[in-house]
Scaffold this motif. Structure first.
Motif, mmCIF file in Angstrom:
data_model
loop_
_atom_site.group_PDB
_atom_site.id
_atom_site.type_symbol
_atom_site.label_atom_id
_atom_site.label_comp_id
_atom_site.label_asym_id
_atom_site.label_seq_id
_atom_site.Cartn_x
_atom_site.Cartn_y
_atom_site.Cartn_z
ATOM 1 N N LEU B 6 38.136 36.048 24.772
ATOM 2 C CA LEU B 6 39.077 37.129 25.123
ATOM 3 C C LEU B 6 40.523 36.650 25.017
ATOM 4 O O LEU B 6 41.398 37.379 24.551
ATOM 5 C CB LEU B 6 38.795 37.642 26.540
ATOM 6 C CG LEU B 6 37.449 38.343 26.755
ATOM 7 C CD1 LEU B 6 37.297 38.764 28.215
ATOM 8 C CD2 LEU B 6 37.311 39.562 25.858
ATOM 9 N N GLN B 10 43.224 38.363 22.423
ATOM 10 C CA GLN B 10 44.511 38.918 22.870
ATOM 11 C C GLN B 10 45.680 38.324 22.086
ATOM 12 O O GLN B 10 46.583 39.040 21.651
ATOM 13 C CB GLN B 10 44.732 38.647 24.365
ATOM 14 C CG GLN B 10 44.000 39.568 25.302
ATOM 15 C CD GLN B 10 44.462 41.006 25.228
ATOM 16 O OE1 GLN B 10 44.145 41.696 24.272
ATOM 17 N NE2 GLN B 10 45.191 41.470 26.209
ATOM 18 N N ILE B 65 41.171 45.168 26.304
ATOM 19 C CA ILE B 65 41.083 43.938 27.110
ATOM 20 C C ILE B 65 42.120 43.977 28.243
ATOM 21 O O ILE B 65 41.825 43.646 29.393
ATOM 22 C CB ILE B 65 41.270 42.676 26.236
ATOM 23 C CG1 ILE B 65 40.125 42.572 25.233
ATOM 24 C CG2 ILE B 65 41.341 41.414 27.084
ATOM 25 C CD1 ILE B 65 40.315 41.500 24.165
#
Lengths: 245, 119
Positions: B6, B10, B65
């Motif tokens: 993640l 990002q 996210i």
């Protein structure tokens, strides 16, 4: 005169917490906040707070002093008092047991989660595990934590997810063992921290650094853990690659 | 491992969006004052269509996210309990509804962008 506002809450008597104001004669010499509390307790013995060593070693008297977490025993009154007013509240984010005493269960649960002890399954050769001075130096700034919880309870990420985000105090200790050349469970320790919450909920707000009464830098340790997780490198691979080369 | 994934998604998505913004901004600066013909020629080329579709997809993933992180910070039983104890009992339901809302919104925006640029 100083107005000292103290957070009061006795769950056996009070429906809601409230602030109680005490008037305190301004001392001629500078005193610590803990000394002020001790003097107020002589007047009102029902004021509750934790304290023990009174010299910044035990970490018992962490509290929120005029909006900033710190240890009452090593915080001089002159450095925190504003316009002759002093607000004393319990550490934020943890359940209040009574007045300035908080329930530290969640904080200790996170500390327990990171397995704060040396792990090494290899046999010991000469009765103890030796470490070079250079490797020992890597532990400076990590082992000194006294677990007062000032850092974790100043961290918004810990306020929101105290059950999932490990928090700066426990992460500092996690890195203390990750960085230790004698510990052989680095990969397992990193694996335990690899979910989206344990470490990655740190957004670098750095309240932990600004409040630490011992002058430590949990944010730097968290950054090191993140770097190791992101690069996939840990102490064991580095040692193994050194051996091959 | 998913935490690192993640983290990378990002950062890479943000980098792509920055590069895309610079590319569009450069075109606007170079072709200033902008005329209808040059703009339509630019937006009809395959590079624009593919890179803009990718930018839309990347924006949705990046936003998903980020919004999931916000939801799991602020819509928990603990955080909602600061407002009201009765709210805290329904924290999972509130967070689920919030997740569905921004997912549907994100996918709708993605579909509208694709329809707009490819039709």
């Amino acid at each position: 005169m100083i107005s000292v506002n103290i957070y009061r809450y006795n769950p056996e008597k009070d429906s809601f917490p409230y602030m109680q104001t005490f008037k305190f004669e301004k001392p001629k010499r500078d005193i610590m906040v803990l000394e002020l509390l001790n003097q107020l307790k002589e007047k009102d013995p029902t004021i509750s707070y934790r304290r023990s060593c009174r010299e910044g070693v035990c970490g018992s008297d962490g509290m929120n002093i005029n909006g900033k977490n710190g240890l009452a025993c090593i915080t001089p009154l002159s450095t925190v008092i504003k316009k002759n007013k002093l607000d004393l509240r319990p550490l934020p984010g943890l359940p209040v047991v009574r007045d300035l005493v908080v329930d530290m269960t969640e904080f200790y649960a996170q500390y327990e989660k990171i397995k704060p002890f040396l792990q090494n399954d290899t046999p010991v050769d000469i009765g103890e595990r030796l470490q070079s001075p250079e490797d020992r130096d890597k532990l400076d700034g990590l082992y000194e934590c006294i677990l007062c919880a000032c850092c974790s309870t100043s961290c918004p990420s810990f306020w929101w997810n105290p059950d999932k985000f490990v928090g700066p105090a426990a992460l500092l200790q996690a890195y203390r063992f990750i960085a230790d050349s004698r510990d052989t469970k680095t990969a397992e320790r990193l694996q335990d921290l690899s979910d989206p919450f344990s470490v990655y909920r740190c957004h670098g707000i750095m309240n932990c650094v600004s409040v630490c009464p011992k002058g430590l830098n949990p944010n730097e340790a968290i950054g090191e853990i993140k770097s190791m997780l992101l690069s996939g490198k840990n102490k064991q691979n580095i040692i193994a690659s050194d051996a091959v080369s | 491992m998913i935490g690192s994934t993640l983290f990378y998604v990002q950062r890479y998505s943000a980098t792509y969006l920055l590069a895309y913004t610079i590319w569009i901004a450069s075109f606007l600066i170079v072709n200033n004052p902008l005329e209808y013909n040059s703009w339509t020629a630019f937006t009809n080329q395959i590079d624009f269509l593919v890179l803009t579709s990718l930018a839309a997809a990347v924006s949705i993933i990046h936003a998903f996210i980020g919004l999931w992180t916000i939801g799991t910070d602020y819509f928990t039983s603990r955080t909602l309990g600061f407002l009201s104890v009765s709210f805290s009992k329904y924290a999972d339901t509130i967070r689920g509804a919030y997740t569905i809302l921004f997912s549907v919104l994100g996918l709708s925006i993605f579909a509208i962008i694709l329809l707009t640029i490819w039709s």
